[in-house]
Structure formats: structure tokens, C-alpha cells
Design a protein around this motif. Structure first.
Motif, PDB file in Angstrom:
ATOM      1  N   SER A  62      28.672  -1.624 -21.455  1.00 40.77           N
ATOM      2  CA  SER A  62      27.149  -1.095 -20.280  1.00 40.77           C
ATOM      3  C   SER A  62      26.884  -0.071 -20.083  1.00 40.77           C
ATOM      4  O   SER A  62      26.462   0.476 -20.107  1.00 40.77           O
ATOM      5  CB  SER A  62      27.183  -1.621 -18.748  1.00 40.77           C
ATOM      6  N   PRO A  63      26.787   0.237 -22.248  1.00 42.04           N
ATOM      7  CA  PRO A  63      26.662   1.424 -22.405  1.00 42.04           C
ATOM      8  C   PRO A  63      24.696   1.850 -21.969  1.00 42.04           C
ATOM      9  O   PRO A  63      25.102   2.907 -21.475  1.00 42.04           O
ATOM     10  CB  PRO A  63      27.049   1.396 -23.333  1.00 42.04           C
ATOM     11  N   ASN A  64      23.922   1.304 -21.610  1.00 42.39           N
ATOM     12  CA  ASN A  64      22.664   0.883 -21.493  1.00 42.39           C
ATOM     13  C   ASN A  64      22.965   1.747 -20.022  1.00 42.39           C
ATOM     14  O   ASN A  64      22.107   2.293 -19.784  1.00 42.39           O
ATOM     15  CB  ASN A  64      21.694  -0.114 -21.979  1.00 42.39           C
ATOM     16  N   LEU A 110      28.533  10.756 -18.002  1.00 39.99           N
ATOM     17  CA  LEU A 110      28.970   9.954 -19.172  1.00 39.99           C
ATOM     18  C   LEU A 110      27.749   9.226 -20.057  1.00 39.99           C
ATOM     19  O   LEU A 110      28.334   8.851 -21.478  1.00 39.99           O
ATOM     20  CB  LEU A 110      29.456   9.172 -18.147  1.00 39.99           C
ATOM     21  N   GLY A 111      25.989  10.394 -20.067  1.00 38.45           N
ATOM     22  CA  GLY A 111      25.806   9.915 -20.967  1.00 38.45           C
ATOM     23  C   GLY A 111      26.274   9.508 -22.538  1.00 38.45           C
ATOM     24  O   GLY A 111      26.106   9.265 -22.765  1.00 38.45           O
ATOM     25  N   LYS A 112      26.454  10.814 -22.784  1.00 33.48           N
ATOM     26  CA  LYS A 112      27.422  11.167 -23.807  1.00 33.48           C
ATOM     27  C   LYS A 112      28.662  10.284 -24.594  1.00 33.48           C
ATOM     28  O   LYS A 112      28.431  10.029 -25.797  1.00 33.48           O
ATOM     29  CB  LYS A 112      27.970  12.530 -24.130  1.00 33.48           C
ATOM     30  N   ILE A 113      28.999   9.828 -23.504  1.00 34.19           N
ATOM     31  CA  ILE A 113      29.643   9.051 -23.753  1.00 34.19           C
ATOM     32  C   ILE A 113      29.296   7.393 -25.022  1.00 34.19           C
ATOM     33  O   ILE A 113      29.192   6.728 -25.559  1.00 34.19           O
ATOM     34  CB  ILE A 113      31.324   8.514 -23.347  1.00 34.19           C
ATOM     35  N   ALA A 114      28.188   7.493 -23.043  1.00 37.32           N
ATOM     36  CA  ALA A 114      27.317   6.072 -24.382  1.00 37.32           C
ATOM     37  C   ALA A 114      26.191   6.460 -25.182  1.00 37.32           C
ATOM     38  O   ALA A 114      25.971   4.877 -26.138  1.00 37.32           O
ATOM     39  CB  ALA A 114      26.707   5.627 -22.510  1.00 37.32           C
ATOM     40  N   GLU A 115      26.042   7.196 -25.154  1.00 40.25           N
ATOM     41  CA  GLU A 115      25.319   7.558 -26.298  1.00 40.25           C
ATOM     42  C   GLU A 115      25.602   7.554 -27.979  1.00 40.25           C
ATOM     43  O   GLU A 115      25.520   6.941 -28.453  1.00 40.25           O
ATOM     44  CB  GLU A 115      25.020   8.897 -26.631  1.00 40.25           C
ATOM     45  N   ALA A 116      27.231   8.058 -27.726  1.00 39.55           N
ATOM     46  CA  ALA A 116      28.702   6.909 -29.197  1.00 39.55           C
ATOM     47  C   ALA A 116      28.669   5.890 -29.384  1.00 39.55           C
ATOM     48  O   ALA A 116      29.239   5.747 -30.592  1.00 39.55           O
ATOM     49  CB  ALA A 116      29.047   8.115 -28.774  1.00 39.55           C
ATOM     50  N   LEU A 141      26.025   3.317 -28.431  1.00 40.68           N
ATOM     51  CA  LEU A 141      25.163   2.744 -28.504  1.00 40.68           C
ATOM     52  C   LEU A 141      24.675   2.479 -30.122  1.00 40.68           C
ATOM     53  O   LEU A 141      24.929   3.520 -31.007  1.00 40.68           O
ATOM     54  CB  LEU A 141      23.607   3.156 -27.948  1.00 40.68           C
ATOM     55  N   PRO A 142      24.282   1.182 -30.867  1.00 39.72           N
ATOM     56  CA  PRO A 142      23.900   1.381 -32.186  1.00 39.72           C
ATOM     57  C   PRO A 142      23.088   2.605 -32.263  1.00 39.72           C
ATOM     58  O   PRO A 142      22.097   3.349 -32.168  1.00 39.72           O
ATOM     59  CB  PRO A 142      22.827   0.284 -32.052  1.00 39.72           C
TER      60      PRO A 142
END
Length: 488
Positions: A51-53, A61-67, A69-70
Motif C-alpha cells: 500500500s504505497p499510497n 518512509l514516503g521516499k520508498i513509497a514514492e519510488a 508509485l507509478p
């Protein structure tokens, strides 16, 4: 309390795709959660992956999620993979890691795929797994060939009593030390003359024109990673009509290296071009291809073949220098590429066969499949087996990553193994110790239907790069210059 230390393999095993996100995730977790138990860290990473969003606005951890996400679309619409890939055969499946299987399963879903196979020495790489074979329809995948274009084996068999290797060990050691240079950035002060440097492609292709001077200075050098030049004993138990060497024991000179910085720059440039032209899903992004009817595809094909011929020339420079010092011409020279793409016939149609870390094994085609610095290499003759797309393994294949090998293998253990097999090692490191490789006899047993063994080569004096990898601080530079650092 021990500090958290993760590996790329661990992240790939929980589903993280190849690419920058792995390094980003490892760095963030090891820096911001350095005292967290490994299992908890992997659980967090798995949650972000699912669930990257939900993590997109997290300060850390947002930097990991950003990488994950499409990204916004560039270079046209994304090309979908086939829902079900073409069928492919796997040889020695019990010894192949899951990462390599996943990569092959992805590769056979690209819409240009025609046929495929996975060799028993296979392990995870970039794009195609090492040990992966993929035939395509009028298209070439730069990362399906690999970074070290034309990486090659070359064996010269000399009519010299093998006892000389022991009786005159210092002499043979000196010849290896003087015949070539090792190391990712190694270059000769005085370049050698060779017709390869006069090829018209250097003038006709802008990329190559800027690489010519360095290629000339690296001609006859051997790189780093698992590249080597070694003397050993060749054993022929009975004369084979194709190999055509009488039964007996001989001195052999075996070398393994590729196209150095020339091939690496070609691979990196055209991979970027391919990715810009054809956007694939993230898990398949390194399988972007070039059509051979388009300008970029034709240019890559010319550059790739030049790099392959350049790799061959590097071996010939080394072998010719040593042959002159020995005062002998070889009875036979056996050689083959194992990072290349060939135009071949498949079911009555011309296809492009990529062999990334795989040996050509068409009917009666000779090749060399090495073991390790202590295990024998096999001189083989192909059987032309369609089930493997006329291919075989290119070596024993790694069973330990370099990082794991450096952490788990001791110098004492390596020295004991060398002594046991009567091998003298010049240079080399723990990351290339025999323990890091699969059992070559098991690999060969898994491909009996692909090749016949017509001779054996036992290493005795082995020359490799002596530089110790410094925790991969220079990984990118080394990888660019020697794909074999990553097993390519």
C-alpha cells in the motif's frame, strides 16, 4: 545491539522490483531504523510495497513509497506484457534460485518472445537472468545480451608435458603476470596494434568514435570480477573427430574476459535508448528492445558485433603473446562467446537468440564451460538440442553473492582448498573462492542432453584481479566496466 543490514536479494524475495527503489529502501531502513530487528524491517517494507499510497506522505518512509508509485507516462503508452508467456524449458531446476526463475517468467512475456530456456547455472541478473536464453522476433534487447558484450572463453592447447607447470612454475607464473592487465580501469601505456582498431564502425557510429582511444589502450587486458587467465592441464581421454586432438595430457592456457569499457558503454547507451522508445512495466523495464528495422536497432547490432570481435581480439593478443614466449603454436584453439545475440533459424524462421551467460551448443559446436579456480573446466561439443534453443550453461554459476562470500569465506579456507587441488593463485579474492560457486559436476549432469564432454581442463596457475571489493563502494564503476562483477 547489532545494526540492521539488509540485502537487495531479501527485498527482491518479498516482491520489490529491480531498480533504484531497492537501494533507496535499504538506505532508509538502515539509517532510520538501524536498531530494528531484520524481520520487523522486512515487514514494514512489505507493508509499504502492498500500500504505497498510505505511506506517500510519511516524512521518512514516503521516499520508498514514492519510488514504488507509478511515474508519469513518458515515451508513449506502456507496452503490456503477454498475460501468459511462451513455454520454456528449465535445466537443473533444483539448483536455480527463485529470483532467476521470476526474471525468466517475466522475460518470456514480452511480446517479441519466440522461444526461451534457462540453463542449470542460472542466477539473478539484470533484465534476463544470467543463464537465460531468449529468442525474439526481429528485435534485440541490449540487457538481454548484458553489459559485458561478447564475454568469452578461449583455450589454447599446447603440446607440452604438464609436468613442466610444476618444474618451471616460476616461468609460467611470470608469463601470466606479463601477458595481460587486470582491474576495471586497467589500460596499457603502449597500445598493441591489431586490425580490430581499424574497423569502419569506429568512424561511422558517433558513440564508438569517442570510445576508440580507450578501447585501444585496453586491448589485451582482462578486467576484474570473475575474469581470469590461467595455465592448467588438458586431459583428452579419447580423440573426438570435431576437437581432433589425440588422447593424452597437455598444457592448456584458458582465458575468460569480455569487451571491457567498450562493451559496457555500448550496453548502457543503447539500453537507455531502448527504454526511451519502449516503456514496459517496471518488472520488465530492463527488457526494453530495439527493432532491427529501425536506425537505433541497426546501430546497436553493428556496435554489439564490433564489441564481440573486440573481445575476441583481446583474447588473441594474450594468447599470441604467451605462445611466442613458449615458442609453440597451439595444437588447437577452442573459443566461444556467452553474452551475445545471434541471428539463427528457429522453426523455419530467422530469430534473434540472446544468450546471456549461456554457451552456444548447436550440433558439433565446440565450447568451454569453466568450473572455478579449483574445479575443472569442460571442453564440450553441442548436441543441437532444440529444447535449450541450442544452448548450454556458461559455467558453474554463483551460489553465493559477492557480499555473502566476503562475509562467510575465510582466507584459511581458501588457502586450504587451493593446496588440496595444487593450485597457485595470483590475485583473486574471497568473492571468487570456489565455495561461492555451484558444483560444476552437478551442473554438467543437469545438461547431459545438451552437450558431450570431449576434454577436461584442470586449473594449476590462476591469475585474476587482486583488488578486494571495498563493500561495493565502487560498484557502479566496476559494473560498467566488467559486467561479470555481477555475473553478467
Amino acid at each position: 545491539m547489532a545494526k540492521l543490514k539488509l540485502t537487495g536479494k531479501q527485498l527482491r524475495n518479498i516482491g520489490y522490483p529491480e531498480g533504484p527503489v531497492i537501494s533507496i529502501a535499504m538506505n532508509i531502513m538502515e539509517k532510520s531504523f538501524r536498531h530494528l530487528p531484520e524481520a520487523d524491517a522486512l515487514e514494514i517494507l512489505s507493508s509499504i510495497l502492498q500500500s504505497p499510497n498510505q505511506y506517500a506522505h510519511d516524512g521518512v518512509l514516503g521516499k520508498i513509497a514514492e519510488a514504488l508509485l507509478p511515474k508519469p507516462k513518458v515515451g508513449g503508452d506502456e507496452i503490456p506484457l503477454m498475460p501468459k508467456g511462451i513455454e520454456f524449458n528449465v535445466f537443473g531446476a533444483s539448483g536455480i534460485e527463485q529470483g532467476a526463475m521470476q526474471q525468466m517468467n517475466t522475460a518470456v512475456k514480452v511480446p517479441i518472445a519466440v522461444a526461451g530456456a534457462l540453463m542449470p547455472d542460472a542466477h539473478q541478473g539484470y533484465g534476463l537472468p544470467i543463464g537465460g536464453v531468449l529468442a525474439t522476433d526481429n528485435a534485440v534487447i541490449p540487457y538481454g545480451v548484458g553489459v559485458d558484450i561478447g564475454c568469452r572463453m578461449c583455450l589454447s592447447v599446447f603440446d607440452i608435458d604438464p609436468k613442466e607447470l610444476t618444474a618451471r612454475e616460476q616461468y609460467f607464473t611470470r608469463e601470466l603476470n606479463e601477458a595481460t592487465l587486470f582491474g576495471s580501469g586497467s589500460m596499457f601505456d603502449k597500445p598493441f596494434d591489431h586490425e580490430i582498431m581499424e574497423r569502419k564502425e569506429f568512424d561511422e557510429l558517433g558513440l564508438l568514435k569517442g570510445l576508440q582511444t580507450r578501447a585501444w589502450k585496453q586491448l589485451g587486458s582482462s578486467g576484474s570480477g570473475n575474469h581470469f587467465v590461467e595455465f592448467g592441464i588438458v586431459e583428452i581421454s579419447e580423440q573426438d573427430q570435431v576437437l581432433n586432438i589425440p588422447a593424452g595430457k597437455y598444457v592448456g592456457l584458458l582465458s575468460h574476459s569480455g569487451s571491457r569499457a567498450l562493451g559496457a558503454n555500448i550496453a548502457n547507451h543503447f539500453t537507455k535508448v531502448a527504454k526511451e522508445k519502449r516503456r514496459l512495466p517496471s518488472e520488465a523495464s530492463n527488457l526494453a528492445w530495439l527493432d532491427l528495422n529501425e536506425q537505433e536497432g541497426m546501430e546497436y547490432w553493428l556496435a554489439m558485433n564490433l564489441a564481440g570481435d573486440y573481445a575476441s581480439a583481446c583474447h588473441h593478443v594474450i594468447h599470441d603473446k604467451i605462445a611466442r614466449q613458449l615458442g609453440r603454436r597451439p595444437l588447437k584453439m577452442v573459443e566461444n562467446h556467452h553474452n551475445f545475440a545471434w541471428k539463427e533459424q528457429w522453426e523455419g524462421k530467422e530469430v534473434i537468440v540472446h544468450r546471456k551467460g549461456a554457451t552456444p551448443a548447436g550440433k558439433d559446436v565446440l565450447g568451454i564451460i569453466p568450473g572455478s579456480m579449483t574445479a575443472p573446466g569442460f571442453i564440450v561439443k553441442g548436441k543441437g538440442e532444440m529444447a535449450s534453443v541450442n544452448s548450454a550453461a556458461h559455467g558453474a554459476g554463483r551460489q553465493m553473492s559477492r557480499t555473502v562470500a566476503l562475509k562467510s569465506i575465510t582466507h584459511n579456507a581458501l588457502n586450504d582448498m587451493l593446496a588440496k587441488h595444487g593450485v597457485k593463485l595470483l590475485g583473486g579474492g574471497l568473492d571468487e573462492a570456489p565455495f561461492a560457486y555451484k558444483n560444476i559436476f552437478e551442473v554438467m549432469n543437469a545438461q547431459k542432453q545438451l552437450v558431450d564432454t570431449v576434454g577436461l581442463f584442470y586449473p594449476k596457475i590462476v591469475k585474476m584481479d587482486g583488488a578486494m571489493p571495498k563493500q561495493w563502494k565502487k560498484k557502479n564503476r566496476d559494473f560498467q566496466e566488467s559486467g561479470d562483477l555481477m555475473g553478467e
